[in-house]
Design an enzyme around this catalytic site. Structure first.
Site, PDB file in Angstrom:
ATOM      1  N   ASP A 156       0.869  -1.169   0.000  1.00 14.67           N
ATOM      2  CA  ASP A 156       0.000   0.000   0.000  1.00 14.67           C
ATOM      3  C   ASP A 156       0.916   1.233   0.000  1.00 14.67           C
ATOM      4  O   ASP A 156       2.145   1.128   0.119  1.00 14.67           O
ATOM      5  CB  ASP A 156      -0.966   0.001   1.192  1.00 14.67           C
ATOM      6  CG  ASP A 156      -2.190   0.887   0.918  1.00 14.67           C
ATOM      7  OD1 ASP A 156      -2.138   1.724  -0.014  1.00 14.67           O
ATOM      8  OD2 ASP A 156      -3.195   0.768   1.630  1.00 14.67           O
TER       9      ASP A 156
HETATM   10  C1  BGC Z   1      -5.101   3.257   0.143  1.00 15.74           C
HETATM   11  C2  BGC Z   1      -5.287   2.206  -0.911  1.00 15.74           C
HETATM   12  C3  BGC Z   1      -5.199   2.825  -2.284  1.00 15.74           C
HETATM   13  C4  BGC Z   1      -3.893   3.556  -2.414  1.00 15.74           C
HETATM   14  C5  BGC Z   1      -3.680   4.195  -3.767  1.00 15.74           C
HETATM   15  C6  BGC Z   1      -3.890   4.132  -0.107  1.00 15.74           C
HETATM   16  O1  BGC Z   1      -3.846   5.205   0.759  1.00 15.74           O
HETATM   17  O2  BGC Z   1      -4.995   2.642   1.408  1.00 15.74           O
HETATM   18  O3  BGC Z   1      -6.506   1.556  -0.748  1.00 15.74           O
HETATM   19  O4  BGC Z   1      -5.320   1.840  -3.266  1.00 15.74           O
HETATM   20  O5  BGC Z   1      -3.845   4.583  -1.427  1.00 15.74           O
HETATM   21  O6  BGC Z   1      -4.538   5.239  -3.979  1.00 15.74           O
END
Ligand code: BGC
Length: 742
Positions: A280
């Site tokens: 993530d």
């Molecule tokens: C979130 C994810 C997301 C990623 C990209 C993160 O802050 O937890 O779910 O896919 O950002 O946008």
């Protein structure tokens, strides 16, 4: 005759060739191609494939040109920009390796569907799959070839704002929905230019955050991990999900993005899955903040050796955590180049599977001409509308106040969400636009035309203390036969980093509802929110309550069709509604304890100051008709543990409307060597019944539905009695039982 046989043989032969042999050839082909390409790559180029940058900008373009980026979180800049960036990778880098373009396509791209929690309320995986097909089509048409969805985190704590992104509290329902969405995004062949790679996230147990506070620690048993949180991921893997995202949370002392056990032992060794793991957003860099890695280089070492292939949005100046640290680690002999190759192979293979080497660009003309049914606006709108209608959960309908007769003369429509086109999109709405939203006001007008006078007033804002419009609202309400109040949350109150301690309706909205109720006018409340709210007063006093979640583009049409009876609601809540935050976590899948609740016995497991039941249980939702369940029966009273048994029940529509019902099957292992939940959802069927009709609904119960993990974490079916419960929610059930013999 001979000719007929020959034709039949040829059809069968070509079927076998395409079904079984061709994928094998294709697979081998990719492997050979991947190896050939890999053999030409420098270490820097290899590491580049493991780096994901964020957004379209000059700095990233420079990095792409130098072969230091394998994928880009692209946003929604449109196909021309996507093609221009892809051209840099394909034409201006030494090896011309195309980029993966990732995006958060969570519940639609242009066409915005209900939020996932609402989709789950439909209990209609086929429809959910179609919505994901449309989302894939639209996203692919603008360059996205990889979505960071479906989010499959089980969530049993509505304080956690990300509950809106998943399918609720239950591992079985969550698994069914995860499978549907993966199939919808990916189809059978990722080379299809209308399909995109899926990514199940957040691996794993992110939804178990203590206190429902986002990014917080998770401390759960391996049993709960395996039986609850891993289940939907396993379902996604079984359905060929291309990638998985490692989570932010600390899991039993090991952060999820540095967790060898979950990322390698479970995913690779147990499940034999060979897709791509991406971190993530800077979750590898955050290993330092967890105080689990000494510094960024250590973080890169831990994340990579645990099993994370791609580093998303690392925070070092020169690229990400993986760049430059992976190179240093290889040079120091701490990570072998073979190990790097393994991850690069997976990334390259994903690109081959997506057909990017043959066809890296968006075929703008193809999409412009809207080929096939998916391209058509009317098809997309019809799926969005159907899903929105099926996502609505009717919580209360005293004296059959709903549906409202269409010939009603006048209605007062009041509330800050009644003519709101922005919040109803819900969080994570990609390229969705408020302009495309049909508000409740518009939806009611669309349905009733000019025959009904509709008086709309906002009444108050969603989240402040301003009650200056109350008097005007009350005066208006008094003049009408019916008030429809639309209240709830702002969209930004759920989603990422949107945990709450107070789940009451925000601002002065509940006060507005109370003041209008005091006028004595008949009142319907429509709720819009990304989580179940604590609505005790409304639940006790307001005769009709409709839970609409956030329904996306077709919000108003769907709600109007439900309120005025064009659609008979069939949604069932995928989460338990608590009476207060003090009851959280509250979910149906609980254990008996040694002192199961007895209301009149103090020394049982319960609260003193609150009823111990939920406000509305899991699987609950009313219809305008009534369904009666009877005659539950097994085809055998006992089986041995490798056999199966069938349970059947008669479901009768005893009311005045045709309607759909979600028939739910729960199983209880009456006695076991490990304490088991009081009941577990193991099947459901959504059926349609005309007034007075009866349908026999049968479920085949196989041994995997009876098994659990023994003390050594091995699946086991223990002999003994199993109680089988069927009904329209997790509480109102009829029961039978059978025995499993040695
Ligand atoms: C979130 C994810 C997301 C990623 C990209 C993160 O802050 O937890 O779910 O896919 O950002 O946008």
């Amino acid at each position: 005759m001979l000719l007929k046989n020959l034709i039949a043989f040829l059809i069968l032969f070509s079927f076998l060739l395409s079904e079984f042999l061709f994928p094998v050839f294709a697979q081998e082909n990719y492997d050979a191609k991947v190896e050939e390409l890999l053999s030409k790559m420098t270490l820097d180029e290899k590491i580049g494939q493991l780096v994901q940058k964020i957004g379209v900008n000059q700095e990233n373009e420079k990095l792409i040109r130098s072969g230091k980026v394998g994928s880009l979180l692209i946003g929604t800049p449109g196909p021309e920009v996507a093609n221009r960036i892809q051209k840099i990778a394909v034409e201006e880098t030494r090896l011309g390796i195309p980029l993966l373009f990732a995006n958060d396509v969570i519940h639609g791209y242009h066409t915005i569907f209900p939020i996932p929690l609402a989709e789950a309320s439909s209990w209609n995986p086929e429809l959910v799959k179609r919505a994901s097909e449309i989302a894939a089509f639209e996203a692919a048409s603008e360059g996205t070839n990889w979505t960071f969805a479906p989010m499959v985190d089980i969530a049993r704590d509505p304080r956690w704002g990300r509950i809106m992104e998943g399918f609720g509290e239950d591992p079985f329902l969550g698994s069914v929905m995860a499978s549907a969405r993966v199939k919808g995004f990916q189809g059978d062949d990722l080379r299809d230019k209308t399909k995109i790679a899926a990514c199940s996230k957040h691996y794993v147990a992110y939804g178990g955050a203590e206190g429902g506070r986002d990014y917080n620690t998770v401390d759960i048993s391996e049993r709960t991990l395996r039986e609850v949180y891993l289940q939907p991921f396993h379902a996604a893997v079984d359905n060929g999900v291309a990638s998985i995202m490692s989570a932010f949370n600390d899991l039993n002392g090991i952060p999820a993005s540095g967790n060898y056990f979950t990322l390698t032992e479970v995913l690779r060794n147990e499940w034999k899955w060979d897709g791509v793991v991406i971190s993530d957003w800077n979750s590898i860099g955050e290993l330092v903040k967890h105080r689990f890695a000494k510094n960024k280089e250590d973080a890169a070492f831990i994340g990579f050796t645990a099993g994370v292939d791609i580093d998303m949005a690392g925070d070092t100046i020169d690229g990400n955590i993986y760049s430059p640290h992976l190179k240093n680690l290889v040079e120091q002999g701490l990570i072998s180049e073979d190990k790097i190759n393994e991850s690069v192979r997976r990334v390259l293979k994903m690109k081959y599977k997506l057909g990017l080497f043959e066809d890296p660009y968006v075929d703008i003309e193809f999409f412009k001409n809207n080929p096939g049914k998916i391209g058509g606006k009317s098809y997309k709108d019809s799926i969005a509308l159907q899903l929105a209608k099926e996502s609505i959960v009717l919580l209360k309908n005293e004296n059959n106040l709903l549906p409202v007769k269409k010939n009603i003369k006048s209605i007062a429509l009041i509330g800050p969400l009644a003519n709101n086109s922005e919040d109803v999109l819900g969080m994570w709405s990609a390229a969705g636009k408020p302009d495309d939203v049909v508000t409740v006001l518009q939806g009611i007008k669309n349905l009733l035309g000019n025959n009904t006078e509709i008086n709309y007033l906002k009444g108050c804002n969603i989240n402040d203390n301003d009650s200056s419009d109350f008097n005007a609202s009350i005066e208006i309400a008094k003049q009408f036969d019916l008030v429809i109040l639309v209240v709830g949350e702002e969209r930004k109150m759920s989603g990422e980093a949107a945990s709450k301690t107070d789940l009451n309706i925000p601002g002065v909205q509940e006060e507005l509802v109370k003041r209008i109720y005091e006028t004595g006018v008949l009142t319907v409340v429509v709720l819009m929110n990304g989580r179940p709210l604590t609505i005790n007063w409304i639940s006790e006093n307001i005769p009709a309550i409709v839970e609409a979640w956030f329904l996306g583009d077709q919000t108003g049409n769907a709600i109007a069709q439900v309120l005025f009876g064009d659609y008979n609601p069939s949604g069932k809540s995928p989460v338990t509604f608590p009476r207060s935050t003090g009851q959280i976590p509250i979910y149906y899948y609980q254990k008996s304890t040694g002192r199961p609740i007895i209301e009149e016995d103090k020394y049982t497991s319960k609260y003193l100051d609150s009823p111990n039941t939920p406000l509305y249980p899991f699987g609950y939702g009313l219809s305008y008709t009534t369904f009666n369940y009877n005659n539950i029966r097994m085809d055998k009273n006992s089986i041995d543990k490798n056999d199966f048994v069938t349970v059947s029940v008669d479901v009768v529509n005893t009311g005045k409307f045709e309607g759909e019902e979600v028939v739910q099957l729960y199983i209880q292992d009456e006695f076991a060597s490990i304490t088991r939940p009081v009941k577990e959802l193991k099947g459901f069927q959504k059926i349609n019944l005309k007034t007075g009709d009866t349908k026999i609904v049968s479920f085949k119960i196989t041994s995997d539905m009876l098994s659990f993990l023994d003390k050594d974490m091995n699946p086991v079916v223990e002999p003994g009695k199993f109680n089988i419960m069927i009904g329209g929610n997790s509480v109102d059930l009829i029961t039978t039982s059978f025995e499993v013999t040695e």
